[in-house]
Design a protein around this motif. Structure first.
Motif, PDB file in Angstrom:
ATOM      1  N   UNK A 220       0.873  -1.129   0.040  1.00  0.00           N
ATOM      2  CA  UNK A 220      -0.104   0.042   0.082  1.00  0.00           C
ATOM      3  C   UNK A 220       0.939   1.334  -0.036  1.00  0.00           C
ATOM      4  N   UNK A 221       0.174   2.474   0.211  1.00  0.00           N
ATOM      5  CA  UNK A 221       1.004   3.489   0.030  1.00  0.00           C
ATOM      6  C   UNK A 221       0.667   4.441   1.489  1.00  0.00           C
ATOM      7  N   UNK A 222       1.411   5.163   1.827  1.00  0.00           N
ATOM      8  CA  UNK A 222       1.193   6.030   3.074  1.00  0.00           C
ATOM      9  C   UNK A 222       1.746   7.456   2.905  1.00  0.00           C
ATOM     10  N   UNK A 274      -3.885   6.372   4.710  1.00  0.00           N
ATOM     11  CA  UNK A 274      -3.264   5.011   4.254  1.00  0.00           C
ATOM     12  C   UNK A 274      -4.286   4.714   2.850  1.00  0.00           C
ATOM     13  N   UNK A 275      -3.503   4.253   2.036  1.00  0.00           N
ATOM     14  CA  UNK A 275      -4.092   4.082   0.631  1.00  0.00           C
ATOM     15  C   UNK A 275      -3.898   2.415   0.634  1.00  0.00           C
ATOM     16  N   UNK A 276      -4.736   1.503   0.786  1.00  0.00           N
ATOM     17  CA  UNK A 276      -4.539   0.159   0.600  1.00  0.00           C
ATOM     18  C   UNK A 276      -4.262  -0.180  -0.721  1.00  0.00           C
ATOM     19  N   UNK A 277      -3.409  -1.120  -1.026  1.00  0.00           N
ATOM     20  CA  UNK A 277      -3.225  -1.584  -2.536  1.00  0.00           C
ATOM     21  C   UNK A 277      -2.979  -0.612  -3.558  1.00  0.00           C
ATOM     22  N   UNK A 278      -2.479   0.368  -3.224  1.00  0.00           N
ATOM     23  CA  UNK A 278      -2.264   1.499  -4.037  1.00  0.00           C
ATOM     24  C   UNK A 278      -0.570   1.810  -4.094  1.00  0.00           C
ATOM     25  N   UNK A 318       4.429   1.292   1.448  1.00  0.00           N
ATOM     26  CA  UNK A 318       4.089   0.536   2.773  1.00  0.00           C
ATOM     27  C   UNK A 318       3.967  -0.840   2.490  1.00  0.00           C
ATOM     28  N   UNK A 319       4.855  -1.657   2.990  1.00  0.00           N
ATOM     29  CA  UNK A 319       5.032  -3.163   2.865  1.00  0.00           C
ATOM     30  C   UNK A 319       5.360  -3.713   3.962  1.00  0.00           C
ATOM     31  N   UNK A 320       5.259  -5.202   3.852  1.00  0.00           N
ATOM     32  CA  UNK A 320       5.662  -5.984   5.022  1.00  0.00           C
ATOM     33  C   UNK A 320       7.035  -5.971   5.444  1.00  0.00           C
ATOM     34  N   UNK A 321       7.952  -5.161   4.771  1.00  0.00           N
ATOM     35  CA  UNK A 321       9.471  -5.463   5.028  1.00  0.00           C
ATOM     36  C   UNK A 321       9.721  -4.405   6.224  1.00  0.00           C
ATOM     37  N   UNK A 322       8.864  -3.523   6.272  1.00  0.00           N
ATOM     38  CA  UNK A 322       9.473  -2.531   7.306  1.00  0.00           C
ATOM     39  C   UNK A 322       8.149  -2.415   8.348  1.00  0.00           C
ATOM     40  N   UNK A 323       8.756  -2.016   9.636  1.00  0.00           N
ATOM     41  CA  UNK A 323       7.747  -1.785  10.598  1.00  0.00           C
ATOM     42  C   UNK A 323       6.771  -0.572  10.447  1.00  0.00           C
TER      43      UNK A 323
END
Length: 356
Positions: A220-222, A274-278, A318-323
């Protein structure tokens, strides 16, 4: 004597009908528990007809009946309407010998009722609601045991009505408590001025999104947004005007962003989305739509000349690689770069392109 006078008063009848209405029993479907009581009353009293009835304003309505084949009759031919005017059992051994009922159509014609015995159905406040009654085609009487059983069964009818009412009240209380809980949760999670998510609630929602991505959900994007020179608005026009700008900007965000996007007030004049799946590119386009809308929208109705504001925006992936904290820190750095670049602009994180 005073009680009998009260029973005849319009005020008393109004209160009695209200007590009946409070049980919400009128015009309800047949129910096995009441049908069983009627069958038992018929069996014990050896009567071909047994009825649980309630005396409404203009009718006698039967919750359960055996031997009549109807669910209601007019009140003016009701024997039970007389029964509720006195306490305890009301027994008419021979209706043809009682001047109150000798000319009743149900006595002189079909079904030629000759015997009546009714046990009062009384609310816990003492209002007579109707009767559990048995009827026969022959003059007769009840034994002492049959009288006791009939009154006991009438008490069971009222006990069940009380239980049904208690269940309804409990269900209503649960609904009220759930509504109150939801309202408290809403207040705890929303910014009181804008109605957007507050910082704590947004962080919780963001943490959930990061956890989903760590389990394989799409990235996603933040976006972090800061209204430029907002202190000047408060200093020159006052805090009321500043609040108006904040509220109008929150409304603008709801119009610009997708329904699936999560918008929060980060604090003061800062907002976070927060923009999910963007992708970052898609988020950048949304940021530019927001800035263009700001350029054409006056933010305070009473300001002369019209007040326009601008915004600096930072956008990161925004991805799962970062907290969550790392993502927020990167977005804050990008917002700072936008301010360093002269404000009223968007700075995006460079998206990594996979080399195959």
């Amino acid at each position: 004597m005073g009680k009998q006078n009260d029973l005849c008063s319009a005020e008393y009848e109004h209160q009695r009908l209200q007590a009946l209405a409070d049980y919400r029993i009128l015009d309800t479907p047949e129910e096995p528990v009441f049908d069983d009581i009627v069958e038992l009353a018929s069996l014990i009293c050896e009567a071909p007809i047994a009825v649980i009835n309630f005396i409404d304003c203009h009718r006698q309505w039967f919750k359960s009946e055996k031997g009549l084949g109807v669910r209601e009759t007019p009140l003016d031919i009701s024997i039970c309407a007389h029964a509720i005017l006195q306490p305890g059992l009301f027994i008419v051994p021979d209706t043809t010998q009682d001047p109150r009922f000798a000319n009743n159509p149900l006595v002189t014609g079909e079904p030629y009722l000759r015997f009546y015995a009714g046990a009062l159905l009384e609310s816990r406040d003492g209002y007579p609601l109707g009767t559990l009654c048995v009827l026969d085609y022959q003059p007769r009487d009840l034994t002492q045991r049959q009288c006791f059983a009939l009154q006991t069964l009438a008490n069971q009818v009222m006990a069940h009505l009380e239980l049904m009412q208690a269940h309804r009240q409990q269900a209503e209380l649960i609904r009220e408590l759930e509504a109150t809980r939801d309202e408290l949760a809403r207040h705890a999670s929303t910014d009181p001025l804008t109605g957007l998510l507050n910082r704590r609630a947004f962080e919780q929602r963001l943490q959930q999104e990061v956890a989903l991505m760590q389990r394989g959900a799409s990235s996603s994007s933040l976006m972090l947004i800061d209204l430029d020179h907002f202190k000047t608005v408060n200093d020159t026009l006052g805090h009321k005007a500043g609040d108006e700008v904040i509220v109008r900007f929150a409304y603008m965000c709801r119009e610009v962003f997708r329904q699936a996007d999560v918008i929060g007030r980060w604090g003061g004049e800062e907002f976070v989305v927060m923009l999910p799946r963007a992708s970052v590119m898609e988020a950048e386009r949304a940021a530019e739509r927001l800035r263009q809308t700001l350029e054409s929208t006056p933010m305070v109705d009473t300001a002369t000349p019209p007040l326009y504001v601008t915004a600096s925006i930072g956008v990161c992936s925004l991805n799962g690689a970062s907290s969550m904290d790392e993502c927020l820190h990167r977005t804050d750095e990008l917002l700072y770069q936008a301010k360093e670049n002269g404000r009223n602009c968007t700075v995006c994180e460079q998206e990594k392109v996979e080399v195959r």
